[in-house]
Design an enzyme around this catalytic site. Structure first.
Site, PDB file in Angstrom:
ATOM      1  N   LEU A 159       0.818  -1.208   0.000  1.00 19.60           N
ATOM      2  CA  LEU A 159       0.000   0.000   0.000  1.00 19.60           C
ATOM      3  C   LEU A 159       0.857   1.266   0.000  1.00 19.60           C
ATOM      4  O   LEU A 159       2.038   1.227   0.342  1.00 19.60           O
ATOM      5  CB  LEU A 159      -0.923  -0.024   1.222  1.00 19.60           C
ATOM      6  CG  LEU A 159      -1.857  -1.248   1.272  1.00 19.60           C
ATOM      7  CD1 LEU A 159      -2.375  -1.485   2.675  1.00 19.60           C
ATOM      8  CD2 LEU A 159      -3.004  -1.070   0.290  1.00 19.60           C
ATOM      9  N   PRO A 160       0.268   2.416  -0.374  1.00 18.50           N
ATOM     10  CA  PRO A 160       1.076   3.625  -0.601  1.00 18.50           C
ATOM     11  C   PRO A 160       1.588   4.347   0.641  1.00 18.50           C
ATOM     12  O   PRO A 160       2.647   4.961   0.582  1.00 18.50           O
ATOM     13  CB  PRO A 160       0.116   4.542  -1.381  1.00 18.50           C
ATOM     14  CG  PRO A 160      -0.965   3.659  -1.896  1.00 18.50           C
ATOM     15  CD  PRO A 160      -1.102   2.565  -0.903  1.00 18.50           C
ATOM     16  N   THR A 172       6.019   0.499   2.290  1.00 15.81           N
ATOM     17  CA  THR A 172       7.089   1.240   2.939  1.00 15.81           C
ATOM     18  C   THR A 172       6.448   2.323   3.790  1.00 15.81           C
ATOM     19  O   THR A 172       5.893   3.291   3.260  1.00 15.81           O
ATOM     20  CB  THR A 172       8.042   1.866   1.907  1.00 15.81           C
ATOM     21  OG1 THR A 172       8.646   0.824   1.139  1.00 15.81           O
ATOM     22  CG2 THR A 172       9.146   2.664   2.600  1.00 15.81           C
ATOM     23  N   LYS A 202      14.629  -0.511   5.232  1.00 19.38           N
ATOM     24  CA  LYS A 202      14.201   0.057   3.956  1.00 19.38           C
ATOM     25  C   LYS A 202      14.386   1.573   3.952  1.00 19.38           C
ATOM     26  O   LYS A 202      14.875   2.145   2.959  1.00 19.38           O
ATOM     27  CB  LYS A 202      12.733  -0.295   3.697  1.00 19.38           C
ATOM     28  CG  LYS A 202      12.132   0.314   2.432  1.00 19.38           C
ATOM     29  CD  LYS A 202      12.774  -0.225   1.166  1.00 19.38           C
ATOM     30  CE  LYS A 202      12.241   0.442  -0.095  1.00 19.38           C
ATOM     31  NZ  LYS A 202      10.851   0.106  -0.407  1.00 19.38           N
ATOM     32  N   LYS A 259       8.365  10.704  -0.395  1.00 23.61           N
ATOM     33  CA  LYS A 259       7.636  10.057   0.700  1.00 23.61           C
ATOM     34  C   LYS A 259       8.585   9.308   1.620  1.00 23.61           C
ATOM     35  O   LYS A 259       8.535   9.438   2.848  1.00 23.61           O
ATOM     36  CB  LYS A 259       6.599   9.087   0.140  1.00 23.61           C
ATOM     37  CG  LYS A 259       5.710   8.438   1.216  1.00 23.61           C
ATOM     38  CD  LYS A 259       5.111   7.130   0.760  1.00 23.61           C
ATOM     39  CE  LYS A 259       6.102   5.999   0.905  1.00 23.61           C
ATOM     40  NZ  LYS A 259       5.498   4.655   0.742  1.00 23.61           N
TER      41      LYS A 259
END
Length: 309
Positions: free
Chosen positions: A78-79, A109, A184, A259
């Site tokens: 998902l975003p 992430t 990450k 982001k």
């Protein structure tokens, strides 16, 4: 609840797997699970994305709760933080229907602290939560060669590993829940910084009169060599089949890099870590977005720097 796992062409398969989030990455990941013989139920707010997967052999669902109610494992891609919170803990969310011992793997992430919050809620229901963000991009998602950075207990890692091996070739246990996300974010912050540094060096070299291919040959056989210079060079024409040679289309968008740099900034603030270059990289990527290039690959920073006086 006992896990029902069977073998198909040498691959251990869960009898029922759910997948939520069928974007550029998730759609390929889900298709690879189908290819490995897993029975798959999928959901996305984009009905076309769901339709594409059902045509490939998956079952469609109307919401995340429906995906989870009969699943031995659920993967999400998902975003953002809020999307993950809504899908897991919102109305008709995964936690409202998942049965005890269900394996949950969030490959989005997001902020490590969000993963840790959801893991605590899942644990109260007897549900197993792991974070498993990925590296490798769209091509690796398509080819099933992603790297998974997994956060969770050793026991849960061993349980999710066979499923993740259907989508990736390197599955790394990074520690407790949230440590996959931490790995990450650290990696992507370094990537953002190194890409900006590479773009700066090549912009300077060209303004001094150097041919970009000559400079690339020197850098990539010298101490300045890095992934951004050698395999993802931001100068058009230096490498084929990279976004810079395709009008900066495809690849990893500036908006996504922004982001991730923002998430790194937020995490650093919470733990009082000093990241001056990470913060500056975030500001530069935000400036590129403000000029209307949010959909361009993040290597577009080279063009941004060329235009600065």
């Amino acid at each position: 609840m006992a896990f029902a796992i069977h073998s198909t062409a040498g691959t251990r398969c869960f009898s029922e797997v759910g997948f939520i989030g069928l974007g550029n990455m998730g759609s390929h990941m889900a298709k690879n699970l189908l290819k490995k013989g897993h029975r798959l139920t999928v959901f996305d707010v984009n009905k076309t994305a769901v339709s594409n997967l059902t045509k490939a052999g998956a079952n469609g669902a109307s919401n995340p709760a429906e995906v989870a109610k009969d699943a031995q494992a659920v993967v999400s891609m998902l975003p953002s933080n809020q999307h993950v919170l809504d899908v897991y803990d919102g109305e008709n969310g995964i936690l409202s229907s998942a049965r005890p011992s269900t394996l949950l793997i969030d490959s989005s992430t997001i902020d490590p602290f969000v993963s840790q919050t959801l893991a605590k809620k899942a644990e109260k229901c007897g549900i197993r939560f792991t974070d498993g963000p990925v590296s490798g991009g769209i091509n690796a998602a398509k080819n099933g060669t992603l790297t998974f950075m997994v956060g969770g207990s050793e026991e849960n890692f061993e349980l999710v590993k066979p499923l993740l091996e259907g989508m990736g070739t390197k599955i790394v246990h990074c520690g407790d829940v949230g440590m996959g996300q931490a790995a990450k974010l650290c990696n992507n912050m370094l990537l953002g910084i190194s890409m900006i540094g590479t773009a700066e060096a090549f912009n300077l070299g060209q303004k001094l009169g150097l041919d970009a291919k000559v400079l690339a040959e020197i850098v990539n056989s010298s101490s300045g060599r890095c992934w951004s210079s050698e395999l993802y060079n931001p100068v058009p024409g230096v490498l084929e089949n990279v976004p810079s040679s395709k009008n900066y289309e495809g690849g990893f968008s500036t908006s996504l890099m922004t982001k991730d740099l923002g998430l790194a900034q937020s995490a650093a603030t919470k733990v009082e870590a000093t990241i001056p270059l990470g913060s500056l990289a975030n500001q530069i990527m935000k400036a590129i977005m403000a000029q209307g290039f949010s959909d361009k690959d993040f290597s577009y920073v080279y063009q941004f720097l060329k235009r600065q006086k």
